[in-house]
Design a protein around this motif. Structure first.
Motif, mmCIF file in Angstrom:
data_model
loop_
_atom_site.group_PDB
_atom_site.id
_atom_site.type_symbol
_atom_site.label_atom_id
_atom_site.label_comp_id
_atom_site.label_asym_id
_atom_site.label_seq_id
_atom_site.Cartn_x
_atom_site.Cartn_y
_atom_site.Cartn_z
ATOM 1 N N HIS A 42 36.315 -0.273 60.283
ATOM 2 C CA HIS A 42 36.466 -0.112 61.725
ATOM 3 C C HIS A 42 37.924 -0.401 62.065
ATOM 4 N N ALA A 43 38.675 0.655 62.369
ATOM 5 C CA ALA A 43 40.095 0.518 62.697
ATOM 6 C C ALA A 43 40.275 0.667 64.199
ATOM 7 N N TRP A 44 41.163 -0.142 64.744
ATOM 8 C CA TRP A 44 41.382 -0.082 66.182
ATOM 9 C C TRP A 44 42.874 -0.246 66.486
ATOM 10 N N THR A 45 43.302 0.423 67.539
ATOM 11 C CA THR A 45 44.684 0.291 68.010
ATOM 12 C C THR A 45 44.742 -0.308 69.407
ATOM 13 N N HIS A 46 43.635 -0.156 70.172
ATOM 14 C CA HIS A 46 43.512 -0.721 71.513
ATOM 15 C C HIS A 46 42.092 -1.266 71.661
ATOM 16 N N PRO A 47 41.869 -2.167 72.579
ATOM 17 C CA PRO A 47 40.513 -2.688 72.784
ATOM 18 C C PRO A 47 39.514 -1.574 73.023
ATOM 19 N N ALA A 48 38.346 -1.702 72.444
ATOM 20 C CA ALA A 48 37.316 -0.675 72.593
ATOM 21 C C ALA A 48 36.798 -0.644 74.018
ATOM 22 N N THR A 49 36.500 0.555 74.520
ATOM 23 C CA THR A 49 35.839 0.709 75.816
ATOM 24 C C THR A 49 34.347 0.814 75.569
ATOM 25 N N ARG A 50 33.581 0.066 76.351
ATOM 26 C CA ARG A 50 32.136 0.005 76.138
ATOM 27 C C ARG A 50 31.382 1.073 76.923
ATOM 28 N N ALA A 51 32.008 1.595 78.006
ATOM 29 C CA ALA A 51 31.325 2.574 78.841
ATOM 30 C C ALA A 51 32.366 3.516 79.440
ATOM 31 N N PRO A 52 31.959 4.744 79.786
ATOM 32 C CA PRO A 52 32.886 5.682 80.416
ATOM 33 C C PRO A 52 33.510 5.083 81.675
ATOM 34 N N GLY A 53 34.809 5.253 81.805
ATOM 35 C CA GLY A 53 35.503 4.752 82.977
ATOM 36 C C GLY A 53 36.066 3.355 82.830
ATOM 37 N N ASP A 54 35.720 2.676 81.730
ATOM 38 C CA ASP A 54 36.285 1.342 81.500
ATOM 39 C C ASP A 54 37.804 1.432 81.370
ATOM 40 N N MET A 55 38.485 0.451 81.956
ATOM 41 C CA MET A 55 39.939 0.398 81.895
ATOM 42 C C MET A 55 40.376 -0.506 80.750
ATOM 43 N N GLN A 56 41.378 -0.073 80.000
ATOM 44 C CA GLN A 56 41.938 -0.912 78.954
ATOM 45 C C GLN A 56 43.035 -1.798 79.542
ATOM 46 N N GLU A 77 34.200 2.295 45.075
ATOM 47 C CA GLU A 77 33.348 2.134 46.257
ATOM 48 C C GLU A 77 33.287 3.425 47.052
ATOM 49 N N ILE A 78 32.362 3.458 47.997
ATOM 50 C CA ILE A 78 32.289 4.483 49.028
ATOM 51 C C ILE A 78 32.907 3.887 50.294
ATOM 52 N N ALA A 79 33.680 4.675 51.013
ATOM 53 C CA ALA A 79 34.279 4.207 52.261
ATOM 54 C C ALA A 79 33.777 5.067 53.411
ATOM 55 N N VAL A 80 33.502 4.434 54.550
ATOM 56 C CA VAL A 80 33.051 5.165 55.732
ATOM 57 C C VAL A 80 33.754 4.613 56.960
ATOM 58 N N GLY A 81 34.178 5.516 57.822
ATOM 59 C CA GLY A 81 34.764 5.106 59.097
ATOM 60 C C GLY A 81 33.669 4.835 60.112
ATOM 61 N N VAL A 82 33.749 3.686 60.780
ATOM 62 C CA VAL A 82 32.729 3.276 61.751
ATOM 63 C C VAL A 82 33.396 3.121 63.116
ATOM 64 N N THR A 83 32.911 3.861 64.095
ATOM 65 C CA THR A 83 33.476 3.798 65.442
ATOM 66 C C THR A 83 32.771 2.771 66.314
ATOM 67 N N GLY A 84 31.515 2.472 66.002
ATOM 68 C CA GLY A 84 30.736 1.591 66.858
ATOM 69 C C GLY A 84 29.902 2.330 67.875
ATOM 70 N N ARG A 85 30.051 3.659 67.948
ATOM 71 C CA ARG A 85 29.259 4.446 68.889
ATOM 72 C C ARG A 85 27.888 4.750 68.302
ATOM 73 N N THR A 86 26.899 4.881 69.162
ATOM 74 C CA THR A 86 25.528 5.094 68.701
ATOM 75 C C THR A 86 25.312 6.494 68.137
ATOM 76 N N ASP A 87 26.213 7.453 68.458
ATOM 77 C CA ASP A 87 26.019 8.818 67.965
ATOM 78 C C ASP A 87 26.458 8.984 66.513
#
Length: 288
Positions: free
Chosen positions: A182-196, A149-159
């Motif tokens: 899509h790997a995660w270690t902490h909840p994703a922040t949806r916008a700049p300044g969001d608090m985890q 297979e081909i593997a790709v890392g996906v961040t969820g960001r539009t860029d």
């Protein structure tokens, strides 16, 4: 005219592995292959005329012979491929980056000699991966595990669109499933300044991350309906997830925003078992 694939060679075994990979990729893309050797003719970035004494006809002939043997190998790997060779003048990182402006893909070995010494660990790979206007593939020696297979890392960001486009194109060309990780270690922040949050439900956040991945891939499913897409969400560091995936992947695709490579891409390049495509978020990618 179709833009070429450029492969950097120096005669070392890693660069010859890269040459074979590039010839196969050029065949898949129906693109010409340009074999390049970077020759730093002087140790300082100042023009000198005439050239220093250590660069002369013998050195020129040796570099041309290197390129001749590389072209013969590429012809053996892909007999119908259109192949050209060239000596690039100057600092390797700058010379290859300049050449990349006319290429659809740059391919190099994970280590090398001469112009490509320390490619994986030094400034050449860092500058090339971060600044190349087109994607860069760094090829490790082939592993023995069957490619699946081909593997790709996906961040969820539009860029990350250029990274996903490259991965879907490769899956199409190679007729391989695409594993979107899509790997995660902490909840994703949806916008700049969001608090985890300090405390969170791992299972609940995992479900949210799975939805984020699905949303990120929704439009791509429609554009590439023939690609078998595997959505893979894992609670661990992204670098570890991609390194693990490289054990059975034919190619691992990762994005970067530059001007410096992030820790995930750096760790992946150090420990991968498969070739790695580094796609700058502003890279040009060719649609299949």
């Amino acid at each position: 005219m179709t833009q070429p694939i450029i492969v950097g060679v120096d005669g070392s075994p890693p660069s010859l592995h890269a040459l074979t990979w590039a010839a196969q990729e050029a065949t898949l893309r129906k693109a010409p292959l340009r074999i390049a050797h970077a020759a730093l003719r002087w140790a300082y970035d100042v023009p000198l005329a005439p050239q220093p004494a250590h660069w002369g006809p013998a050195e020129e002939a040796a570099r041309n012979e290197l390129l001749h043997h590389a072209a013969e190998q590429a012809h053996s790997d892909a007999p119908t491929l259109k192949i050209t060779t060239e000596i690039l003048d100057g600092n390797p990182a700058e010379a290859i980056t300049t050449a990349a402006t006319t290429a659809q893909l740059i391919v190099v070995g994970h280590r090398g000699l001469g112009g490509f010494t320390g490619l994986l660990l030094g400034s050449v790979s860092t500058n090339l991966a971060a600044h190349s206007p087109c994607p860069v593939v760094i090829v490790n020696p082939p592993h023995t595990t069957p490619d699946t297979e081909i593997a790709v890392g996906v961040t969820g960001r539009t860029d990350q669109d250029p990274t996903l486009e490259f991965a879907f194109n490769e899956a199409t060309l190679r007729q391989r499933p695409l594993r979107a990780i899509h790997a995660w270690t902490h909840p994703a922040t949806r916008a700049p300044g969001d608090m985890q949050p300090l405390l969170y439900d791992v299972e609940g956040i995992g479900d949210e991350e799975a939805r984020l991945l699905a949303e990120s891939l929704a439009g791509w499913r429609d554009r590439f309906p023939d690609v078998t897409l595997i959505e893979h969400v894992v609670h661990e560091h992204p670098a570890k997830a991609l390194i693990n995936a490289s054990a059975t992947a034919e190619l691992v695709v990762a994005g970067t925003s530059g001007p410096l490579l992030g820790p995930t891409v750096r760790a992946l390049l150090h420990h991968t078992q498969a070739p790695v495509a580094v796609v700058h978020h502003s890279s040009r990618t060719r649609r299949v």
